[in-house]
Design a protein around this motif. Structure first.
Motif, PDB file in Angstrom:
ATOM      1  N   GLY A 267      -5.852  27.280 -19.167  1.00 30.87           N
ATOM      2  CA  GLY A 267      -5.980  28.266 -20.236  1.00 30.87           C
ATOM      3  C   GLY A 267      -4.791  29.196 -20.336  1.00 30.87           C
ATOM      4  O   GLY A 267      -3.810  29.063 -19.604  1.00 30.87           O
ATOM      5  N   THR A 268      -4.907  30.140 -21.259  1.00 30.27           N
ATOM      6  CA  THR A 268      -3.798  31.032 -21.595  1.00 30.27           C
ATOM      7  C   THR A 268      -4.305  32.454 -21.746  1.00 30.27           C
ATOM      8  O   THR A 268      -5.436  32.668 -22.192  1.00 30.27           O
ATOM      9  CB  THR A 268      -3.166  30.577 -22.943  1.00 30.27           C
ATOM     10  N   CYS A 269      -3.458  33.422 -21.392  1.00 27.28           N
ATOM     11  CA  CYS A 269      -3.782  34.824 -21.670  1.00 27.28           C
ATOM     12  C   CYS A 269      -2.585  35.484 -22.353  1.00 27.28           C
ATOM     13  O   CYS A 269      -1.493  35.523 -21.789  1.00 27.28           O
ATOM     14  CB  CYS A 269      -4.133  35.573 -20.391  1.00 27.28           C
ATOM     15  N   PHE A 270      -2.801  35.929 -23.584  1.00 28.26           N
ATOM     16  CA  PHE A 270      -1.792  36.711 -24.297  1.00 28.26           C
ATOM     17  C   PHE A 270      -2.111  38.186 -24.052  1.00 28.26           C
ATOM     18  O   PHE A 270      -3.266  38.598 -24.187  1.00 28.26           O
ATOM     19  CB  PHE A 270      -1.859  36.443 -25.807  1.00 28.26           C
ATOM     20  N   THR A 271      -1.100  38.968 -23.693  1.00 28.65           N
ATOM     21  CA  THR A 271      -1.277  40.409 -23.517  1.00 28.65           C
ATOM     22  C   THR A 271      -0.472  41.129 -24.594  1.00 28.65           C
ATOM     23  O   THR A 271       0.744  40.962 -24.675  1.00 28.65           O
ATOM     24  CB  THR A 271      -0.805  40.848 -22.110  1.00 28.65           C
ATOM     25  N   LEU A 272      -1.176  41.894 -25.437  1.00 25.68           N
ATOM     26  CA  LEU A 272      -0.526  42.638 -26.521  1.00 25.68           C
ATOM     27  C   LEU A 272      -0.493  44.106 -26.126  1.00 25.68           C
ATOM     28  O   LEU A 272      -1.531  44.677 -25.784  1.00 25.68           O
ATOM     29  CB  LEU A 272      -1.324  42.492 -27.823  1.00 25.68           C
ATOM     30  N   LYS A 273       0.702  44.691 -26.136  1.00 31.05           N
ATOM     31  CA  LYS A 273       0.849  46.109 -25.768  1.00 31.05           C
ATOM     32  C   LYS A 273       1.147  46.909 -27.036  1.00 31.05           C
ATOM     33  O   LYS A 273       2.073  46.585 -27.767  1.00 31.05           O
ATOM     34  CB  LYS A 273       1.990  46.272 -24.760  1.00 31.05           C
TER      35      LYS A 273
END
Length: 232
Positions: free
Chosen positions: A213-219
């Motif tokens: 899987g994948t985790c996108f982190t938006l700041k």
């Protein structure tokens, strides 16, 4: 002259980029409306579905109005407003909750105000959610969660999908115009999201493992006046 040819080539490139973004946004709108049309015969007598349909149609009209404005005034800066991020995330979630898999949203307890253009930010976050759903099997999971730290709000969009290699993340993910394939793939949306978050003083980072899987982190920076209000 070669100088003129170069100028013309640059203009064509700019037009191609603009139309690629436009096509991507229109495809997103069509996908949401198609889902409505597909579900209508089965759910048309359900009042909840009718509410959903009105909400989606209203969002679509806003989005298309926004696109028209961008086409007519390509150089005009879109104005920003003070937005409640929690409400915006619920709004985005409503648009995707009928997907398979249906994403989960961890709602925000506090109110976080951020300065952004509502439609562009919705688009930026929505692109990442859409990618997560596209990469994940129907029995998989997609989750949206948040955390506040050091004057920023972090949004984590995680999926149990196909994942991406480190090489792909480093060399292709954010480069939609390197190959023709990128124009039809997810490159456009991710690139657009990153560019818009950078304009806000934010960022996007990604971690991924093939078949896990994948985790996108938006700041996104929190409005400074908001931080003062919370300290009181």
């Amino acid at each position: 002259s070669s100088q003129e040819k170069l100028g013309t080539a640059k203009q064509f490139e700019a037009v191609n980029k603009a139309s690629a973004f436009l096509v991507h946004d229109i495809k997103t709108i069509i996908a949401q409306l198609s889902l409505l049309v597909k579900n209508a015969p089965k759910h048309k007598s359900n009042p909840e579905f009718i509410d959903d349909m009105i909400r989606t149609t209203s969002h679509t009209v806003e989005k298309m109005d926004h696109l028209l404005h961008q086409i007519r005034n390509p150089t005009q800066q879109i104005s920003t407003e003070n937005l409640d991020l929690g409400k915006l995330l619920i709004d985005i979630y409503q648009g995707y909750k009928k997907s398979t898999p249906s994403p989960s949203l961890e709602t925000i307890e506090d109110t976080y105000w951020i300065n952004a253009d509502k439609e562009q930010l919705k688009s930026a976050i929505g692109h990442i959610v859409q990618n997560a759903l596209d990469a994940t099997p129907k029995d998989g999971e997609v989750s949206i969660a948040t955390k506040q730290a050091q004057g920023n709000i972090f949004i984590f969009i995680q999926d149990s999908g196909s994942g991406m290699s480190e090489d792909y993340i480093n060399n292709q993910l954010f480069k939609p115009f390197e190959s023709t394939k990128g124009l039809t793939g997810m490159g456009i949306g991710v690139y657009q999201s990153r560019e818009y978050l950078r304009k806000l003083g934010g960022a996007i980072s990604v971690t991924s493992q093939i078949n896990i899987g994948t985790c996108f982190t938006l700041k996104i920076p929190i409005n400074p006046s908001n931080l003062k209000m919370q300290d009181k």
